[in-house]
Design an enzyme around this catalytic site. Structure first.
Site, PDB file in Angstrom:
ATOM      1  N   CYS A  53       2.579   2.860   9.676  1.00 18.17           N
ATOM      2  CA  CYS A  53       2.853   4.220   9.211  1.00 18.17           C
ATOM      3  C   CYS A  53       3.184   5.121  10.388  1.00 18.17           C
ATOM      4  CB  CYS A  53       1.640   4.780   8.464  1.00 18.17           C
ATOM      5  SG  CYS A  53       1.919   6.461   7.918  1.00 18.17           S
ATOM      6  N   LYS A  55      -0.447  -5.129   8.680  1.00 16.47           N
ATOM      7  CA  LYS A  55       0.891  -4.758   8.199  1.00 16.47           C
ATOM      8  C   LYS A  55       1.550  -3.940   9.294  1.00 16.47           C
ATOM      9  CE  LYS A  55       3.255  -2.359   4.395  1.00 16.47           C
ATOM     10  NZ  LYS A  55       3.585  -0.997   4.858  1.00 16.47           N
ATOM     11  N   ARG A 110       8.427   0.475  -3.160  1.00 14.26           N
ATOM     12  CA  ARG A 110       8.978   1.498  -4.048  1.00 14.26           C
ATOM     13  C   ARG A 110       9.459   0.959  -5.389  1.00 14.26           C
ATOM     14  NH1 ARG A 110      12.399   3.830   0.894  1.00 14.26           N
ATOM     15  NH2 ARG A 110      12.186   1.622   1.393  1.00 14.26           N
ATOM     16  N   HIS A 114       7.160  -5.071   7.790  1.00 11.93           N
ATOM     17  CA  HIS A 114       8.221  -4.213   7.261  1.00 11.93           C
ATOM     18  C   HIS A 114       9.392  -4.382   8.211  1.00 11.93           C
ATOM     19  CE1 HIS A 114       9.407   0.144   5.875  1.00 11.93           C
ATOM     20  NE2 HIS A 114      10.373  -0.725   5.714  1.00 11.93           N
ATOM     21  N   PRO A 140       0.855  -1.189   0.000  1.00 11.41           N
ATOM     22  CA  PRO A 140       0.000   0.000   0.000  1.00 11.41           C
ATOM     23  C   PRO A 140       0.887   1.233   0.000  1.00 11.41           C
ATOM     24  CG  PRO A 140       0.040  -1.030   2.182  1.00 11.41           C
ATOM     25  CD  PRO A 140       0.817  -1.923   1.269  1.00 11.41           C
ATOM     26  N   GLY A 143      10.283  -4.512   2.710  1.00  9.75           N
ATOM     27  CA  GLY A 143      11.330  -3.530   2.999  1.00  9.75           C
ATOM     28  C   GLY A 143      12.586  -3.766   2.182  1.00  9.75           C
ATOM     29  N   GLY A 144      12.848  -2.852   1.242  1.00 10.51           N
ATOM     30  CA  GLY A 144      14.130  -2.873   0.525  1.00 10.51           C
ATOM     31  C   GLY A 144      14.296  -3.965  -0.519  1.00 10.51           C
TER      32      GLY A 144
HETATM   33  C1  LIG Z   1       4.907   7.016  -1.286  1.00 11.84           C
HETATM   34  C2  LIG Z   1       4.706   5.967  -0.228  1.00 11.84           C
HETATM   35  C3  LIG Z   1       3.488   5.868   0.413  1.00 11.84           C
HETATM   36  C4  LIG Z   1       3.269   4.877   1.380  1.00 11.84           C
HETATM   37  N1  LIG Z   1       2.028   4.749   1.928  1.00 11.84           N
HETATM   38  C5  LIG Z   1       1.773   3.701   2.763  1.00 11.84           C
HETATM   39  C6  LIG Z   1       0.455   3.417   3.205  1.00 11.84           C
HETATM   40  O1  LIG Z   1      -0.514   4.080   2.831  1.00 11.84           O
HETATM   41  N2  LIG Z   1       0.288   2.374   4.054  1.00 11.84           N
HETATM   42  C7  LIG Z   1       1.332   1.580   4.473  1.00 11.84           C
HETATM   43  O2  LIG Z   1       1.136   0.627   5.230  1.00 11.84           O
HETATM   44  N3  LIG Z   1       2.585   1.820   4.054  1.00 11.84           N
HETATM   45  C8  LIG Z   1       2.826   2.841   3.195  1.00 11.84           C
HETATM   46  N4  LIG Z   1       4.083   3.022   2.686  1.00 11.84           N
HETATM   47  C9  LIG Z   1       5.155   2.080   3.075  1.00 11.84           C
HETATM   48  C10 LIG Z   1       5.203   0.914   2.093  1.00 11.84           C
HETATM   49  O3  LIG Z   1       4.000   0.181   2.109  1.00 11.84           O
HETATM   50  C11 LIG Z   1       6.382  -0.034   2.413  1.00 11.84           C
HETATM   51  O4  LIG Z   1       6.165  -0.597   3.678  1.00 11.84           O
HETATM   52  C12 LIG Z   1       7.729   0.678   2.408  1.00 11.84           C
HETATM   53  O5  LIG Z   1       7.861   1.513   1.278  1.00 11.84           O
HETATM   54  C13 LIG Z   1       8.881  -0.345   2.435  1.00 11.84           C
HETATM   55  O6  LIG Z   1       8.833  -1.193   1.313  1.00 11.84           O
HETATM   56  P1  LIG Z   1       9.814  -0.952   0.034  1.00 11.84           P
HETATM   57  O7  LIG Z   1      11.211  -0.858   0.570  1.00 11.84           O
HETATM   58  O8  LIG Z   1       9.616  -2.137  -0.849  1.00 11.84           O
HETATM   59  O9  LIG Z   1       9.391   0.333  -0.585  1.00 11.84           O
HETATM   60  C14 LIG Z   1       4.326   3.993   1.739  1.00 11.84           C
HETATM   61  C15 LIG Z   1       5.556   4.109   1.078  1.00 11.84           C
HETATM   62  C16 LIG Z   1       5.752   5.072   0.103  1.00 11.84           C
HETATM   63  C17 LIG Z   1       7.083   5.150  -0.609  1.00 11.84           C
END
Ligand SMILES: Cc1cc2nc3c(=O)[nH]c(=O)nc-3n(C[C@H](O)[C@H](O)[C@H](O)COP(=O)(O)O)c2cc1C
Length: 342
Positions: free
Chosen positions: A95, A134, A229, A166, A13, A207-208
């Site tokens: 969050c 989450k 991301r 995460h 998300p 995460g990552g």
């Molecule tokens: C622009 C953006 C918005 C996000 N919004 C949410 C959200 O609405 N709810 C949530 O649980 N995490 C949110 N996250 C966190 C991501 O879900 C994820 O846990 C975090 O980016 C780590 O994963 P990644 O390293 O694969 O990006 C957001 C991350 C980004 C970059």
């Protein structure tokens, strides 16, 4: 409460990023990926003026992520979400933004496992679809493994059997949400340990994660990977998910195929009065890392927001991308053979 759909690969998300247009594109690229909505607060759903629950039928399986901490409000939203056809409801316990903390939800809820359990039970009691969580691995100084297992233990007793974790803690003060996705170190082994200690739970790690080698390595320890991301900034990765992780034999679509698949959808959106850039903003990373990718990105960024912009902007962007690619090929050929004349 069993989860009928597969959590082996999901897209996280992400507020402002994983809206229904992005999800439509992701689904065009992968049949099996589980998609999560942006977080929607119970307040927005129950008292907001817009329709915060809309999605395209094509998006299934799609999970709604809720933000909230009032069991009654969450239960009401869960009922609405099930009626609308969502496949899962997920509670945001990760969050760290100030706004979210003021509403007493998001990551700060990790400090109130019994409240989270009450919220999850309230939802599970009124819907048949899975309700999931989450979370992070900890918050502030509450970052011991015991803290995490107490949280998971308490919440799973309420009937939750899927957790996406995460693999970094959140600092509730002093770091922006962005910094909270980068600064606290990742601790994957802690999430692996969780799966060993709670083998009956479905555990997805987040995460990552940026490629399929990493994803496969994680899948040796946990049930699922969630990518955020990378799946947004380099969306074409999603076109390889079914082949890489679900044993799909058919060749994956090309980047151009993805653009093609989006055209009828974009056309409908425009015909309904929508703006081109509401969709193309999610497509600008499609040719990332490719020759001509920059020309694609630039053309869309500079033109798709203009009033009246239509499909021709995409055609032009494709043409510019191809020109850029041809130019790059020429430059490379010259570099290899400086004598050659173009
Ligand atoms: C622009 C953006 C918005 C996000 N919004 C949410 C959200 O609405 N709810 C949530 O649980 N995490 C949110 N996250 C966190 C991501 O879900 C994820 O846990 C975090 O980016 C780590 O994963 P990644 O390293 O694969 O990006 C957001 C991350 C980004 C970059």
């Amino acid at each position: 409460m069993s989860s009928a759909h597969n959590h082996r690969f999901s897209i996280a998300p992400m507020l402002d990023w994983t809206d229904r247009h992005y999800r439509y594109m992701a689904r065009a690229m992968s049949k099996h990926t589980l998609l999560y909505t942006e977080m929607v607060t119970t307040g927005a759903i129950l008292f907001g003026k817009g329709d915060y629950l809309g999605f395209n039928e094509e998006e299934h399986p799609v999970a709604l992520q809720l933000g909230g901490s009032d069991p009654k409000a969450l239960a009401e939203c869960a009922v609405l979400a099930q009626q609308r056809g969502y496949d899962e409801i997920n509670l945001n316990v990760g969050c760290p933004s100030d706004r979210v903390q003021n509403g007493r939800f998001g990551a700060c809820l990790m400090g109130e496992p019994q409240l989270v359990a009450d919220c999850m039970k309230a939802m599970a009691d009124v819907v048949d679809i899975p309700v999931t969580v989450k979370s992070r691995i900890g918050i502030d100084d509450q970052d011991s493994y015991q803290f995490l297992t107490d949280f998971i233990g308490t919440v799973s007793e309420a009937g939750v059997n899927l957790f996406t974790v995460h693999a970094r803690k959140a600092w509730l003060q002093g770091l922006s949400p962005k910094e909270n996705r980068e600064i606290p170190p990742l601790d994957y082994p802690r999430v692996y340990q969780l799966k060993r200690d709670f083998p009956e739970l479905t555990i997805s790690i987040n995460g990552g994660i940026t490629d399929f080698e990493q994803a496969k390595a994680h899948l040796a320890h946990v049930d699922g990977v969630m990518v955020g991301r990378e799946a947004y900034q380099n969306p074409y990765m999603v076109a390889q998910v079914d082949q890489e992780l679900f044993g799909e034999q058919q060749a994956s679509m090309s980047r151009e195929d993805v653009v093609e698949a989006m055209l009828p959808y974009i056309e409908r959106h425009l015909a309904n009065g929508g703006r081109l850039n509401h969709i193309t903003r999610h497509m600008i990373g499609l040719f990332q890392g490719q020759a001509g990718g920059r020309a694609w990105r630039r053309h869309l960024s500079e033109n798709a927001h203009k009033p009246g912009a239509g499909l021709e902007v995409i055609e032009q962007a494709l043409a510019q991308m191809q020109q850029g690619a041809a130019h790059a090929a020429q430059v490379q050929a010259k570099r290899k053979n400086p004598e050659a004349r173009s």
